[in-house]
Design an enzyme around this catalytic site. Structure first.
Site, PDB file in Angstrom:
ATOM      1  N   ARG A 167       0.802  -1.205  -0.159  1.00  0.00           N
ATOM      2  CA  ARG A 167      -0.170  -0.160   0.070  1.00  0.00           C
ATOM      3  C   ARG A 167       0.796   1.239  -0.198  1.00  0.00           C
ATOM      4  O   ARG A 167       0.338   2.260  -0.231  1.00  0.00           O
ATOM      5  CB  ARG A 167      -1.024  -0.094   1.202  1.00  0.00           C
ATOM      6  CG  ARG A 167      -1.890  -0.879   1.334  1.00  0.00           C
ATOM      7  CD  ARG A 167      -2.639  -1.139   2.741  1.00  0.00           C
ATOM      8  NE  ARG A 167      -3.151   0.341   3.117  1.00  0.00           N
ATOM      9  CZ  ARG A 167      -4.414   0.772   2.753  1.00  0.00           C
ATOM     10  NH1 ARG A 167      -5.185   0.056   2.139  1.00  0.00           N
ATOM     11  NH2 ARG A 167      -4.751   1.940   3.321  1.00  0.00           N
ATOM     12  N   ARG A 171       7.985   7.127  -5.199  1.00  0.00           N
ATOM     13  CA  ARG A 171       7.920   7.741  -6.372  1.00  0.00           C
ATOM     14  C   ARG A 171       9.132   8.370  -6.966  1.00  0.00           C
ATOM     15  O   ARG A 171       9.825   8.790  -5.767  1.00  0.00           O
ATOM     16  CB  ARG A 171       6.849   8.816  -6.220  1.00  0.00           C
ATOM     17  CG  ARG A 171       5.275   8.386  -6.004  1.00  0.00           C
ATOM     18  CD  ARG A 171       4.196   9.485  -5.675  1.00  0.00           C
ATOM     19  NE  ARG A 171       2.859   8.959  -5.348  1.00  0.00           N
ATOM     20  CZ  ARG A 171       2.215   9.446  -4.555  1.00  0.00           C
ATOM     21  NH1 ARG A 171       2.634  10.639  -4.153  1.00  0.00           N
ATOM     22  NH2 ARG A 171       1.338   8.706  -4.299  1.00  0.00           N
ATOM     23  N   ARG A 273       2.243   9.203  15.078  1.00  0.00           N
ATOM     24  CA  ARG A 273       2.095  10.372  14.392  1.00  0.00           C
ATOM     25  C   ARG A 273       1.622  11.406  15.092  1.00  0.00           C
ATOM     26  O   ARG A 273       0.784  11.097  16.116  1.00  0.00           O
ATOM     27  CB  ARG A 273       1.225  10.233  13.104  1.00  0.00           C
ATOM     28  CG  ARG A 273      -0.129   9.588  13.182  1.00  0.00           C
ATOM     29  CD  ARG A 273      -0.814   9.305  11.945  1.00  0.00           C
ATOM     30  NE  ARG A 273      -2.123   9.111  12.128  1.00  0.00           N
ATOM     31  CZ  ARG A 273      -2.933   8.914  11.213  1.00  0.00           C
ATOM     32  NH1 ARG A 273      -2.540   9.166   9.783  1.00  0.00           N
ATOM     33  NH2 ARG A 273      -4.033   8.469  11.230  1.00  0.00           N
ATOM     34  N   ASP A 344     -11.073   1.038   3.225  1.00  0.00           N
ATOM     35  CA  ASP A 344     -11.140   2.496   3.047  1.00  0.00           C
ATOM     36  C   ASP A 344     -12.601   3.014   3.132  1.00  0.00           C
ATOM     37  O   ASP A 344     -13.599   2.023   2.724  1.00  0.00           O
ATOM     38  CB  ASP A 344     -10.297   2.837   2.040  1.00  0.00           C
ATOM     39  CG  ASP A 344      -9.017   3.203   2.247  1.00  0.00           C
ATOM     40  OD1 ASP A 344      -8.555   3.181   3.178  1.00  0.00           O
ATOM     41  OD2 ASP A 344      -8.296   2.857   1.204  1.00  0.00           O
TER      42      ASP A 344
END
Length: 378
Positions: A167, A171, A273, A344
């Site tokens: 997932r 890039r 986080r 999701d």
């Protein structure tokens, strides 16, 4: 409908539209499940009470469906990560790579460089760690994935399947949009208002602060269950494993961290986080701000379940519950908890829409409705 999250709300609305009388119940005092949003009393910021949810999908029909219940504002999730004393951009992109290695590579140079870091001896990755080492090599793995994953899942990455890491993209350009879906946004008035509008139908009765009982279910033609699969059966075979989240609230003036989401990759930082919620509604202005430090741990019977673990032991128990469910009449299991899968929001809504259609088709044909919206082990 047991559960007033997206599964119950969409199913309820679709079946009410088809002429059924629907009752939606939930043990909580609000709708929208873990997508619940409300105004913070001290700052006025729209807060995602159970952690942030960003709507993103390639399913145009689902995108159009949710917009029928409220306006969406454009939103791009640009995540940052603090690790080894620096702040980086996630997902790993060309800027992350050049910053981390102190280089100025172009896309093709970076691609070749990362391939040289990767462990090419791993030809068929089975674990999270093997997948990461084959994907990005040891440096990026240990900085961004290893510590974070240990905190998130409470176990070594060597114990997790490789599929979890699939997932997470890498890039070789400067695109820092966390998601690649064509449709991305946030409901202008929050998710709770969106779900309230879904449930606003004369054929739908909503009952909050209400526990499901077999006696209650017996008064209806069919039950759609979006609670925990094992919970429907009173946990008689044992409890399926989940991770839950704890939140530490911090308020202050101005801008507390400069972004919506900051990951912490170092293992010695207790939380995974921090999320500053004013940034999830950039069309609003607030002088004060509210931030949450988020930590994951094993879910106990008194906690809210967030993420199904789905390791070997859990899958074996899941198989037993699936067999039990398939011998049960008058109930369909839906959603993240009911099918013990990570979903999701767009997938949850799609499956609810498809389940409503399948239910209507089964009734018209005089057939038994499906027990699962989608088989949990499929």
């Amino acid at each position: 409908m047991v559960g007033a999250g997206f599964s119950g709300a969409v199913l309820g609305r679709e079946l009410a539209n088809a002429g059924h009388r629907v009752t939606v119940i939930d043990t909580r005092n609000h709708v929208a499940g873990n997508c619940h949003t409300e105004r913070d009393p001290d700052t006025g910021v729209m807060v995602h009470v159970y952690g942030p949810h960003i709507f993103h999908t390639d399913d145009t029909a689902v995108w159009e469906y949710v917009q029928g219940f409220g306006a969406f504002e454009p939103y791009r999730n640009r995540v940052k990560a603090t690790a080894r004393g620096q702040v980086f951009s996630l997902p790993i992109n060309l800027h992350t790579i050049n910053q981390f290695y102190g280089k100025t590579m172009n896309p093709e140079e970076a691609r070749a460089f990362i391939e040289a870091q990767a462990d090419t001896s791993i030809t068929n990755p089975q674990t999270f760690e093997e997948q990461a080492l084959r994907f990005v090599g040891p440096d990026l793995y240990e900085t961004f994935f290893k510590g974070y994953t240990q905190k998130q899942w409470g176990c070594s990455p060597t114990e997790l399947p490789a599929s979890i890491l699939k997932r997470l993209p890498v890039r070789f350009n400067y695109d820092d949009n966390y998601f690649k879906h064509v449709h991305q946004g946030m409901p202008r008035d929050g998710y709770t208002t969106l779900v309230e509008r879904m449930l606003d139908h004369p054929a739908i009765e909503l009952r909050l602060n209400t526990e499901f009982t077999p006696e209650l279910g017996a008064g209806y033609d069919h039950v759609f269950w979006s609670g925990p699969l094992d919970g429907y059966f009173g946990y008689r075979l044992g409890r399926l494993g989940y991770r839950t989240l704890d939140f530490e609230r911090v308020i202050g003036d101005g801008d507390l961290q400069g972004c919506a989401v900051m990951n912490y990759g170092d293992a010695d930082v207790a939380y995974t986080r921090t999320t500053e919620h004013k940034h999830f509604s950039p069309w609003e202005e607030h002088e004060a701000s509210v931030l949450y430090r988020e930590s994951a741990r094993a879910c106990t019977p008194d906690d809210i379940p967030y993420y199904p673990i789905r390791l070997v032991e859990e899958k074996a128990l899941l198989g037993e519950y699936v067999s039990l469910a398939e011998s049960t009449q008058g109930v369909t299991f839906v959603g993240r908890l009911g099918t013990y899968r990570y979903l999701d929001m767009d997938v949850t809504i799609r499956e609810a829409l498809d389940t409503a259609e399948a239910f209507k088709t089964a009734l018209a044909a005089g057939e038994r409705p499906a027990v699962f919206a989608r088989p949990p082990l499929g």
